[in-house]
Design an enzyme around this catalytic site. Structure first.
Site, PDB file in Angstrom:
ATOM      1  N   ASP A 126      -5.540  13.276 -13.379  1.00 27.08           N
ATOM      2  CA  ASP A 126      -6.361  12.150 -12.690  1.00 27.08           C
ATOM      3  C   ASP A 126      -7.309  11.805 -13.617  1.00 27.08           C
ATOM      4  O   ASP A 126      -7.374  11.991 -14.846  1.00 27.08           O
ATOM      5  CB  ASP A 126      -6.939  13.227 -11.707  1.00 27.08           C
ATOM      6  CG  ASP A 126      -6.993  12.561 -10.262  1.00 27.08           C
ATOM      7  OD1 ASP A 126      -7.064  11.310 -10.314  1.00 27.08           O
ATOM      8  OD2 ASP A 126      -6.701  12.894  -9.115  1.00 27.08           O
ATOM      9  N   ASP A 183      -5.433   5.559  -3.703  1.00 25.74           N
ATOM     10  CA  ASP A 183      -4.792   6.665  -2.979  1.00 25.74           C
ATOM     11  C   ASP A 183      -4.169   6.175  -1.761  1.00 25.74           C
ATOM     12  O   ASP A 183      -4.512   5.279  -0.848  1.00 25.74           O
ATOM     13  CB  ASP A 183      -5.764   7.633  -2.503  1.00 25.74           C
ATOM     14  CG  ASP A 183      -6.165   8.651  -3.836  1.00 25.74           C
ATOM     15  OD1 ASP A 183      -6.056   8.327  -4.945  1.00 25.74           O
ATOM     16  OD2 ASP A 183      -6.782   9.646  -3.364  1.00 25.74           O
TER      17      ASP A 183
HETATM   18  C1  GLA Z   1      -7.133  11.591  -6.510  1.00 26.14           C
HETATM   19  C2  GLA Z   1      -5.808  11.383  -6.591  1.00 26.14           C
HETATM   20  C3  GLA Z   1      -4.953  12.048  -5.489  1.00 26.14           C
HETATM   21  C4  GLA Z   1      -5.304  13.373  -5.606  1.00 26.14           C
HETATM   22  C5  GLA Z   1      -6.863  13.842  -5.499  1.00 26.14           C
HETATM   23  C6  GLA Z   1      -6.976  15.159  -5.662  1.00 26.14           C
HETATM   24  O1  GLA Z   1      -7.955  11.007  -5.554  1.00 26.14           O
HETATM   25  O2  GLA Z   1      -5.493   9.881  -6.733  1.00 26.14           O
HETATM   26  O3  GLA Z   1      -3.802  11.742  -5.673  1.00 26.14           O
HETATM   27  O4  GLA Z   1      -4.785  14.054  -6.633  1.00 26.14           O
HETATM   28  O5  GLA Z   1      -7.486  13.064  -6.514  1.00 26.14           O
HETATM   29  O6  GLA Z   1      -8.513  15.675  -5.462  1.00 26.14           O
END
Ligand code: GLA
Length: 376
Positions: A126, A183
């Site tokens: 991430d 997301d």
């Molecule tokens: C980010 C990523 C998600 C998930 C969250 C976990 O938002 O884009 O896919 O992995 O972190 O905290």
């Protein structure tokens, strides 16, 4: 690691968020096999954020939370492997993960070694809390080098959400897939939004490093960590078809232990998966279907072996129809060729004269066709 087709599997985040533990993972591994998902190609089981303690140990190693994972991560990996699945984990290029657990910044090599010792096969990486000074390409390259040197084949799944012009540099870092969008949430608006974001980035997708449109929300129906109002099964069918058609990795996000038959049927449509897993992963060509409006996406894509996939995706709340002349597909009358169409959700077979007509696509529904080139 080089992956020749979009990775497929399951990830814990969409449904479980921070509420993960050994039992959920073991039951999910069982379900992936018992419900036939592994057989259809879903091979990676990935634990997302929130698996560790908030502090590293005295050797600077990451420590699995003993309440969630009392037998440690090697035991989880062993169980997942015993089912014939591959095991994935999560870390972050920043000081902290997005949920505030230790990230791998300045610990890239020790973390890659730890993951290798545990038997990890996939690392989602991430971009939260990253250095404001060091460019993303160097942060991802660091982990790319660490993974290549860790002694185990670990698929590198980058997750910088397409920001900082990720598409320009991600393929140089060692990543086999990269999040090209923000997301996902379990709403039709979110699915539509990600699809629109993706359209501009399609030229960057391809074998070796796939555009990742985020985990699927198919079958969530508003339940779980990213579940908001949820979607209908028709919308999930359209969502799955779009992700598959665009060549995105297919990572399931619902609770597969308790999914409905409708959800399973969507996720295991072999012909739709076959389009996603096409060995050449050519990018789709966009068409403007006569009678189509703004909420209609119309694409075709040339598959390995010469068939053509045709997808009509209705993003809106009214019925649509579309017409596409064969010359726009690259098959003018002068070629002496036409198409035989196989609809991949209904099984309907039809032939074409000089134009493809797709009628009565209901609100939020889609048509996905596999077209065979035949003599006129
Ligand atoms: C980010 C990523 C998600 C998930 C969250 C976990 O938002 O884009 O896919 O992995 O972190 O905290």
């Amino acid at each position: 690691m080089v992956k020749l087709t979009p990775p497929m599997g399951w990830n814990s985040w969409n449904t479980f968020g921070p509420n993960i533990n050994e039992q959920v993972i073991f039951e999910t591994a069982d379900a992936m096999v018992e419900k036939g998902l592994l057989e259809k190609g879903y091979e990676y089981l990935v634990i997302d954020d929130c698996w560790s303690l908030k502090e590293r140990d005295s050797n600077e190693r990451l420590v699995p939370d003993p309440e969630k994972f009392p037998h440690g991560m090697k035991a989880v990996a062993d169980y997942v492997h015993s089912k014939g699945l591959k095991f994935g984990m999560y870390s972050c290029a920043g000081n902290l993960t997005c949920a505030g657990y230790p990230g791998s910044f300045e610990h890239e090599f020790i973390d890659a070694e730890t993951f290798a010792e545990w038997g990890v096969d996939f690392l989602k990486y991430d971009y939260c809390y990253h250095s404001p000074i060091i460019p993303g390409k160097y942060l991802y390259r660091r982990m790319g080098i660490a993974l290549e040197n860790c002694g185990r084949d670990i698929l590198f799944s980058a997750c910088s959400w397409g920001v900082d012009e990720t598409h320009e540099w991600i393929k140089n870092t060692g990543a086999s897939m990269w999040r090209s969008t923000g997301d996902i949430f379990d709403t039709w608006e979110s699915i539509k939004d990600l699809m629109r974001q993706q359209e501009k980035l399609l030229p960057f997708n391809g074998v070796g490093c796939f555009n990742d449109m985020d985990m699927l929300v198919v079958g969530m129906h508003g339940k779980g960590n990213v579940g908001l109002q949820g979607c209908s099964d028709v919308q999930y069918k359209n969502h799955f078809s779009m992700w598959a058609f665009m060549g995105s990795p297919l990572m399931i996000g619902c609770d597969i232990r308790n999914m409905s038959k409708e959800t399973l049927d969507i996720l295991t449509n072999e012909e739709i998966i076959r389009i996603n897993q096409d060995p050449v992963c050519r990018q789709p060509m966009k068409h403007v279907g006569v009678w189509g409006g703004d909420d209609l996406l119309f694409y075709s894509k040339l598959l390995a072996g010469g068939d053509i996939a045709i997808g009509l995706f209705n993003l809106g709340g009214g019925p649509v129809q579309a017409r596409l002349n064969l010359d726009e597909l690259g098959l003018p009358f002068s070629t002496g060729k036409t198409l035989e169409l196989h609809e991949l959700w209904t099984g309907e077979v039809s032939s074409v004269k000089n134009a493809i007509l797709i009628k009565d696509i209901q609100p939020y529904d889609c048509a996905v066709l596999r077209a065979k080139v035949v003599d006129l």
